[in-house]
Scaffold this active site. Structure first.
Site, mmCIF file in Angstrom:
data_model
loop_
_atom_site.group_PDB
_atom_site.id
_atom_site.type_symbol
_atom_site.label_atom_id
_atom_site.label_comp_id
_atom_site.label_asym_id
_atom_site.label_seq_id
_atom_site.Cartn_x
_atom_site.Cartn_y
_atom_site.Cartn_z
ATOM 1 N N CYS A 12 -6.287 -4.312 -70.293
ATOM 2 C CA CYS A 12 -6.601 -5.156 -71.437
ATOM 3 C C CYS A 12 -8.126 -5.181 -71.587
ATOM 4 C CB CYS A 12 -6.077 -6.569 -71.217
ATOM 5 S SG CYS A 12 -6.616 -7.739 -72.487
ATOM 6 N N ASP A 66 -1.981 -3.376 -68.284
ATOM 7 C CA ASP A 66 -0.929 -3.344 -69.287
ATOM 8 C C ASP A 66 -0.044 -2.144 -68.976
ATOM 9 O OD1 ASP A 66 -1.642 -5.543 -70.921
ATOM 10 O OD2 ASP A 66 -3.188 -4.347 -71.891
#
Length: 148
Positions: free
Chosen positions: A46, A53
């Site tokens: 992120c 992620d």
């Protein structure tokens, strides 16, 4: 044809920009056929929090003159592990790079991202209309259901 990774020891590139993708001649030129690349364990970071992620990517393409060499693709995709970008940027950026370098007849990508803040984000992009007569199977990734 210049192959830099296949048959060689290759370190993970420091960034997607530093990664080199290799391409080899299409073994079936002049035919409209589909190549599917499934990446069920894609990771990036992120750009705001730095937290990891996770996504399941599905890349479908109809080759033009070349196909992507799979080891170089694995290294390119692995270089996103320490790359900070939003889901949309990762997904579309991967597809645009492949289209720009490989020049397939057609390419689509489905980025099925696991929930962030309770919201799964799915990102889809394609280079245009698929060639006539090309069989396009469903990407086969179910929508996120959580506990269902």
């Amino acid at each position: 044809m210049s192959i830099t990774h296949l048959g060689q020891s290759s370190a993970l590139p420091a960034s997607p920009e530093a990664a080199r993708l290799d391409y080899v001649p299409n073994p079936r030129p002049g035919r409209a056929y589909l190549v599917r690349l499934a990446v069920p364990e894609f990771t990036s970071l992120c750009p705001v929090t730095g937290q990891p992620d996770f996504a399941h990517l599905v890349i479908d393409y109809a080759p033009g003159e070349t196909i992507v060499e799979s080891k170089s693709l694995k290294l390119f995709l692995g270089s996103f592990r320490n790359h900070a970008a939003f889901h949309e940027d990762c997904t579309v950026g991967i597809a645009e790079r492949l289209v720009a370098e490989m020049r397939p007849l057609w390419l689509r990508i489905g980025g099925y991202w696991y929930p962030r803040g309770g919201i799964p984000i799915d990102v889809f992009w394609q280079s245009g209309s698929p060639p006539e007569g090309l069989w396009l199977p469903d990407q086969g990734v179910p929508g996120y259901r959580g506990r269902g």
